[in-house]
Write an enzyme that holds these catalytic residues in place. Structure first.
Site, PDB file in Angstrom:
ATOM      1  N   GLU A  48      10.043   8.962 -30.953  1.00 35.81           N
ATOM      2  CA  GLU A  48       9.379   8.716 -32.236  1.00 35.81           C
ATOM      3  C   GLU A  48       8.637   9.974 -32.681  1.00 35.81           C
ATOM      4  OE1 GLU A  48       6.926   5.232 -32.456  1.00 35.81           O
ATOM      5  OE2 GLU A  48       6.117   5.825 -34.418  1.00 35.81           O
ATOM      6  N   LYS A  93       5.813  -9.637 -18.097  1.00 32.51           N
ATOM      7  CA  LYS A  93       6.792  -9.149 -19.080  1.00 32.51           C
ATOM      8  C   LYS A  93       7.000 -10.089 -20.254  1.00 32.51           C
ATOM      9  CE  LYS A  93       9.007  -6.631 -15.361  1.00 32.51           C
ATOM     10  NZ  LYS A  93      10.187  -6.336 -14.579  1.00 32.51           N
ATOM     11  N   ASP A 144       7.327   0.264 -15.262  1.00 33.85           N
ATOM     12  CA  ASP A 144       8.311  -0.737 -15.665  1.00 33.85           C
ATOM     13  C   ASP A 144       8.289  -0.895 -17.182  1.00 33.85           C
ATOM     14  OD1 ASP A 144       9.804  -3.085 -16.163  1.00 33.85           O
ATOM     15  OD2 ASP A 144       9.386  -3.795 -14.138  1.00 33.85           O
ATOM     16  N   HIS A 190     -10.930  10.715 -53.583  1.00 28.07           N
ATOM     17  CA  HIS A 190     -11.412  11.981 -54.137  1.00 28.07           C
ATOM     18  C   HIS A 190     -10.581  12.408 -55.341  1.00 28.07           C
ATOM     19  CE1 HIS A 190     -13.676  13.383 -50.296  1.00 28.07           C
ATOM     20  NE2 HIS A 190     -14.320  12.489 -51.007  1.00 28.07           N
TER      21      HIS A 190
END
Lengths: 407, 407, 407, 407
Positions: free
Chosen positions: D100, D231, D306, D402
Site C-alpha cells: 500500500e 482469528k 500469523d 484557510h
C-alpha cells in the site's frame, strides 16, 4: 390559598409541579392537585390514573416524584410450572403484566408442556451486581498501578468502605479495564436479595473516596463509566454476566411434543437453528432467542423490577436439539438477569403481592436465596415462552406441509 | 357450580386458569375467581391487584389472558418541556411511570434547563416498521432469485397482499439477507400512527403466501427470522433503524449551564466523552448513552407501549460538545424507537389518558403525524434525562474539585 | 559523497531514510543503501531481505517507501478444486502464502473432498466498494436535507464528479447515517476488477467538493468517517456488505464424508453448531466460522491483496447440516470480501504470477468479471478450509469415541 | 521417472501436488517440480515465485506444504521512533512489509513527530494466550461442576498436564462460559516469547485428557469452541484481552503539532472524536481507530507473525485530547495483539532479519521480555500511524478553511 387556587396556579404553570408539596403536607392531596391541574390545563380527564391504591406518602420520594396517580397494566397468570431448581422446587404460578394479547396464553401453554415433561431444571451459574467507576489517570501506567492496588486490597476496601454503608453487600472482586488514560474499575458485589444497584452505588462511592485519597493524581470522574453495564445492550454483560446468570433446561419426550405442541422435535430444532442462531448471528444481536424480552418484561412489570433492565434481560441464547433418543432438548441461557425481591419497586403493594404468588416476596433466609429462587422461576417462565413460540412456528410449518401433501 | 366451588377447584388446579371463562361469561368475574383462587391456594392477599378500573371485558383477549387484576405503577409528570419539532411544537408535560426514585425529578430538571435554553429541536430521520420472514431455499443462487423477484415486485405485493389486509400499512421496501441457503426478507412498512407490529405481521404473512406460491421450492419457515429485529439488542436496528429514527438537540448557553446545572459545558462534554463514548465503546455496547432506557421505559409504561421494546429504545448515542462560542451542544440519536398512539396497550384507559396529557392519544390527521409527534416528545424527554444525569455527574466532580482547592 | 559515506551517514541518522533518494537517482541503489545502513547501525545481516526480484523503481512510490528489500513468505498450492460458479467454472489451483504449517495441506484435503463431491457452487450476492465521508452540519435537520439532496442527485454526482476522475467507477447508491449533527454518507460504487479503495477515495473526494459547494454550512471533515468500514471489525459490513458478498456451498454425499474425512455428516454438523454458531454467539463475534482468516490471509498475501482487509475477510458464517437424504450440506457466507485483480499489490511480480495460476491476473472482459471470478475461487477455497478443519475435529471425536467403545 | 516426466504427470494431475515428495527426496527439487508443473499446465511463467532464498527443507513441514516458491512483499522501514517503554527503551526502526503506497511514509512522519515530542510511553497491561475447549455436558449443572473443579485444580493441571508438554507455558487461569449444556473453558496461559498458539493448543489437549478422564459424562468435542477467540473479530478479546494488551501514549506540544503536522491539537481531537469514536460507534465496530490494521498488518508480514491474527490486531481504541496546557494527548489501546519473537513464521530468514532490526529476534532473557519489548514497539508504531493519518485529515481541513477565509 385554597385547593382550587392551588390547582389553578399549577395549571397555569405559576407554581411548578414539584413545588406543590410546599403548599400541602398531604402527599395524596399533592398528587390530586397535580392531576387536576393537568386535567384543567389540557381539558382532559385523568380519572383512571387517579384510581389507585398506592399510598402516595410511601411512594413519593422512594419511587416517584411529581406523582399524579398510577398506570394500571393488566396482570395475568401462567402456570402451574414445575421447576426442579436448587432454590425453586415445586409448581409455580407466574404473574405477568402486559398489554400484548396472547402472551400470557403462550407462556401458559409452555408451562403446561414443560410440567407434563416433568418440569424445568434450573441452574444459577453466577450472581453479582457490578458498578464501574471511572478515573482519569495521568497515564496508562499509573492506571495500571491504581488497578493493581485495588486488586490487592479488596479486603481492605470491604472493611473500610463497603461494610460501612451496607449490611448485605459484599465486594467479591474487581475487573479493571484501561483505555488510554482512563481506568474503569468494574467492581463485583454480592447483594443478597436486592437487585443491588443502590447498594453497589453507595458502596462504590465509599470505595472511590478511599482510592481518591490514596491516589490523588487519579481523578475520579464518574461513578459509572458505562462498563457496569446498566440498562444498555452490550457485549460486556452478555459475555461476563451481571445480576443472575441462570440457565433453564428441559428434555421433552417426543410424544409430548407431538401431542401438546402438534409438531416434532426436529422442526423445533430447525426453527431455532435458522431463526435464533443463524438469523440473530446475521443481525449482530446479543439476543439469540425468540422473545426473552416479552416474558422478562411482563414479569418485571408485575413484580416491581427496574423496567429499563428489561434490556439486559433480553440478552441470551436459546438452544433446541434432538436428543439421541429422539426427544427435544431445549434450554435458555440468561447471562444478565438483574432482579431482586426487596427494595425498589418490590415495595409497591401490587408488585409485592405479585411476588407473594411465587413465594418470593421480601428477603430470603439465608439472604440471597429468595432472589435466586426468583431467578430460577423467571428462567423457567422464559423457557416456557421460548418453547411455546418456537413450537407454534414449527407447528404452523408442519400444518402447511401436511396441507400441501394433501392437495 | 357456585362461585365458591369454582374458586376452590381453580385453587386446587382441577380447573385450569384459562378454563375459568368456560364457567362464567362474565370476564370481570373470571378475573375475580382466578385472583381469589390464588389467594386461597397460597394463603395470600392480592387485594391491591384487585383494585383496578380496567374493564376486563375489554382487556381480556385484546391485551391479556388469565387476568387476575392489574399492577399499579406510580406515575409522575415532568415538564414543561419546550419542543421545537416538526410535529411537536410548544410546551409539553411528559408522563412517566416508574418505581425508580429520583428519575422523574431528574428528567424534570432537564426539562427546566432545556426550556430555559429555548427548547429542544427534534427531527425524525426515518420511520418504518420491519418484519423479516425466513425462507429455506434450495441454495444461495435460488435465494438470490427469490430476493430479486421480491425487490422488483413491491408494488404487486402491496396491491395483492398488503392492501388486502391493512388500510394504513404500506410496503415501502425490502432488504434481503442471504446466509447459505437461508433467505431473510427484511420488509419495511409505513404503519401510520400504530407501532405497527401487528399490521406488518399480518401483511408479511399475506406476502409470504404469494411468494410461496410463486416459488414452491423456497420453504417459508418462520414469519420472523430474527432480522426484523424485534425485542432483542442488535446491530441491525442500531445501524439500519426500526420504528422511528429520531434526533433531539439543543444548544444551552454557558450561563444557563452554570446557573441551573452548577457545572460547565467543558465538564459535561468530558463526562460524556469518557463515559458514554469511550466507556460504551470498551463495553461493546449499542447504547452510547447514560440512561436512555430509564426515560424510554417510564414513558413506555405510562403510555401503553410494548415493554419489551424498551430494549431497542435503549439503543443510541448521546453527544455533548463545547461550541466555538463556549456553549453546550448536546444531542441524542435514537435509531429504533418503536412507538404508536393507537392499538395495543394504548387502548387501556390509564395509558390513553397519559397519551392525552401530551395531546397524542389516538390517530393523527393525517395518519402518522401523531406517532411522529409522540416520537419527538420522547426524544425531547430523553435529551432532558441525559442532560440532567451528565450534568449531575459533572457538577459533583466540579464541587469536589472546588472543595479540594479550598483545602 | 561516495556510497560508503552515504551509508555511514544514514546509519548515523545524519541523513534520514526517506532522504536517500535525494542522493541517488537509482531506486535500487537507494534500497541497498538503506539496508546496508541498518546492517551497519545494528551490526546485523539483512542479506535475505536483500534477495528479491522486485524492481524497486516500480515498487517505490506505488507500493512502498523507504524500501530496504522484500520479505519472502513461502507459497504453496492447494487443488485442484472444482468450482461451479457463474464466473469460475472448472478446476482451479489456489496459491497460498503462509508460515502456518499444515494450513495448505488442510485446504488441499478440503479441495480434494469437494472435488470428489462434484465441486462447489458459488454465488456472488453483491458487489460494491464503499466510502463514507463525514460532514459536521449545523444540526440534524440540515444533515437530513443534505442527505436527501445527495440521494436525489446520484446521477448528477456520477456525471459531474465520479466520471471525471475514474473510468471504471460507478456511483450506484448512498446510505446516509446521521448521529446528532454528524452526517456520514456511505457511498456505494461499482469498481470493475479493482478492489477499488483508491478509485472510490478519489471519486468521493470529487463528490464532496460538489457537496461542500452546494452546502457551505455543512463542514466536510474527513473523507472516511469510519462507516465505510475499512480495515476494522464491524457490524456494518457484516450486515450490509462491502466488496464482494459471496457464498460457496456444497452437498457432500455421506459416503464421501465417511471415506475421505473419516467422520459423519451428523458430527460435522454438531461441531459446527456448538463451535461456530453457539460459541461465536457467546463470544460476541462477527466470525461464525472456524478459520476464514487463515485461508483469506494466505490467498491475500499470495495475490497482493491488502493485508489489513483480512479483517473484513474473516467476517462470515459457516453452516453445516445433514440433508434429508443423510448427506452433508455445508456453506460459507462471506459478507465483505474486498479483493481485486488489478491495481495495488496485484502489480508486484510474484503476486501477479500467483493470480495467473487461477487465470485471474489483470482486468476481465467485461470489466469486473475477473474480480468476481476471483471472489468465487476464494469462497471455494474458504469452504474447503472450513470443511477440512470441521471434519478433522469431528473425526478426532469419532476416533476417540470408537476407542472408548473398544476398551 | 525423470524430472521432465514427473513434471508432466503433476501437470496432468496424474501425480498430486502433495505426492511429489514421494518421488524426490529433495524438497527444493519438489518445489521446482510443482512450480514447473503449474507453469506447464497453465502456460504461464512463475519465475519470480521461483526467486527465493528460503530453504525449502526448513520451510516444508514447519511452515508450508505443496511449496512452489515464495511471494515477495516489498519491505520498507520507518523510524527512528523513540520509545520510553518498560522493555523497549531508546530509538527504533520499524520494518513494514506492504504494497500500500504511502503507508511507510505516513508511519515515518508519525515516528518523526513523536520522537521530536520526546517519544512514546508504552505500557503492557496484560499478557496471556487463550484456548477454549468445548465440552458437551449432560446439563448446565454438571457443566458448572466441571467448571468448578477446573477452577479449583489449576495447579494440578499445570503439574500433570501443562508442564509435561511445554517448558515455557504456564496455566495462569481459566474463565468458564456455560451455554445450555455446553461448557467452554477459556484457559489463560503465559507463553514466554512465543505467540503461543501451538503451545496452548498442545497444553489444552493434555488438560482435556485429564478432564475427560475425571468427568467421563462430559464429552470433549473440540479443542477450540470459538471462545478463545482466534482469528475472528469479536467482543471477547476486545473486552477481555488476548495476547498482549498494550497501550502507547504521547503528549505532543502544540508547537510541534503546528510545525510538523500543520494542524492543531483541537482539530486532531475533533477528527478523532467524530470519526474514530462516533463513526465507529455507529458502525458497530470493535475498531475505534483510523487504521491499526495497516500498521499491524505491515509489521506482521515483515516479522513472520500469523497474518490471520491481523484481525484481532485491528481491534482497539484511539484517543486524542487537548490537554489543559493546550497540547495534544494521543493514545492507542490494543486489547489483543497476538505476537511472538520465536516459533512459527519468525524462523523464516527474511522475517528473522526484520525482527533483528528491532533487536527482538529470538527468545528474551528472561523469557517473555523480547515479546513484550516487541509489543511495545508495535504499539509505538501504531500510535505513529494513527497520529499521522489523523493529522493529515485535520491538516487538510485546516488548509481548506484557510483557503476559504482567503477567498
Amino acid at each position: 390559598m385554597n385547593l382550587e387556587e392551588l390547582i389553578e396556579k399549577v395549571a397555569k404553570g405559576e407554581i411548578k409541579l414539584h413545588q406543590v408539596e410546599k403548599y400541602t403536607n398531604d402527599k395524596h392531596l399533592a398528587t390530586e392537585v397535580r392531576r387536576k391541574a393537568l386535567e384543567k390545563r389540557f381539558n382532559i380527564s385523568l380519572k383512571n390514573i387517579g384510581h389507585y391504591s398506592i399510598d402516595p406518602s410511601q411512594a413519593i420520594g422512594k419511587n416517584i416524584e411529581n406523582m399524579i396517580g398510577a398506570v394500571q397494566i393488566p396482570m395475568g397468570v401462567a402456570g402451574p410450572l414445575k421447576i426442579n431448581g436448587e432454590y425453586a422446587k415445586g409448581e409455580f404460578y407466574i404473574p405477568l403484566a402486559t398489554t400484548e394479547g396472547a402472551l400470557v396464553a403462550s407462556v401458559n401453554r409452555g408451562c403446561s408442556t414443560l410440567t407434563a415433561a416433568d418440569g424445568v431444571k434450573t441452574t444459577v451459574i453466577d450472581d453479582k451486581m457490578t458498578r464501574a467507576p471511572l478515573l482519569k489517570c495521568p497515564d496508562a501506567r499509573r492506571a495500571r498501578e491504581v488497578a493493581q492496588w485495588v486488586e490487592e486490597n479488596l479486603e481492605y476496601l470491604q472493611e473500610k468502605a463497603v461494610s460501612k454503608v451496607t449490611r448485605h453487600g459484599k465486594l467479591r472482586g474487581v475487573k479493571p479495564h484501561i483505555v488510554g488514560n482512563n481506568l474503569y474499575l468494574r467492581f463485583e458485589f454480592e447483594t443478597g436479595d436486592a437487585m443491588g444497584m443502590n447498594m453497589v452505588t453507595i458502596a462504590s462511592e465509599e470505595i472511590m473516596n478511599l482510592i481518591e485519597e490514596k491516589f490523588p493524581d487519579a481523578k475520579y470522574l464518574a461513578l459509572s463509566g458505562n462498563l457496569c453495564v446498566d440498562k444498555k445492550p452490550n457485549a460486556m454483560n452478555f459475555i461476563n454476566g451481571r445480576g443472575k446468570t441462570v440457565i433453564a433446561e428441559a428434555v421433552i419426550p417426543r410424544k409430548i411434543v407431538e401431542a401438546k405442541l402438534k409438531t416434532t422435535p426436529e422442526l423445533i430444532a430447525e426453527v431455532n437453528y435458522r431463526k435464533n442462531l443463524v438469523g440473530s448471528a446475521q443481525a449482530g444481536s446479543y439476543g439469540f432467542n425468540a422473545h426473552f424480552g416479552n416474558i422478562v418484561g411482563a414479569i418485571f412489570l408485575a413484580t416491581g423490577q427496574d423496567e429499563a433492565q428489561i434490556t439486559e434481560g433480553s440478552h441470551g441464547i436459546t438452544l433446541a436439539e434432538v436428543t439421541p433418543e429422539g426427544d427435544l432438548y431445549i434450554s435458555i441461557t440468561m447471562p444478565s438477569l438483574e432482579i431482586g425481591t426487596v427494595g425498589g419497586g418490590t415495595r409497591v403493594p401490587t408488585q409485592r403481592e405479585a411476588l407473594s404468588i411465587m413465594g418470593v416476596a421480601g428477603g430470603g433466609n439465608p439472604p440471597g436465596t429468595n432472589a435466586k429462587k426468583f431467578a430460577e422461576i423467571v428462567a423457567g417462565a422464559v423457557l416456557a415462552g421460548e418453547l411455546s413460540l418456537l413450537a407454534a412456528i414449527a407447528a404452523k410449518h408442519l400444518a402447511k406441509a401436511h396441507k400441501e401433501l394433501g392437495r
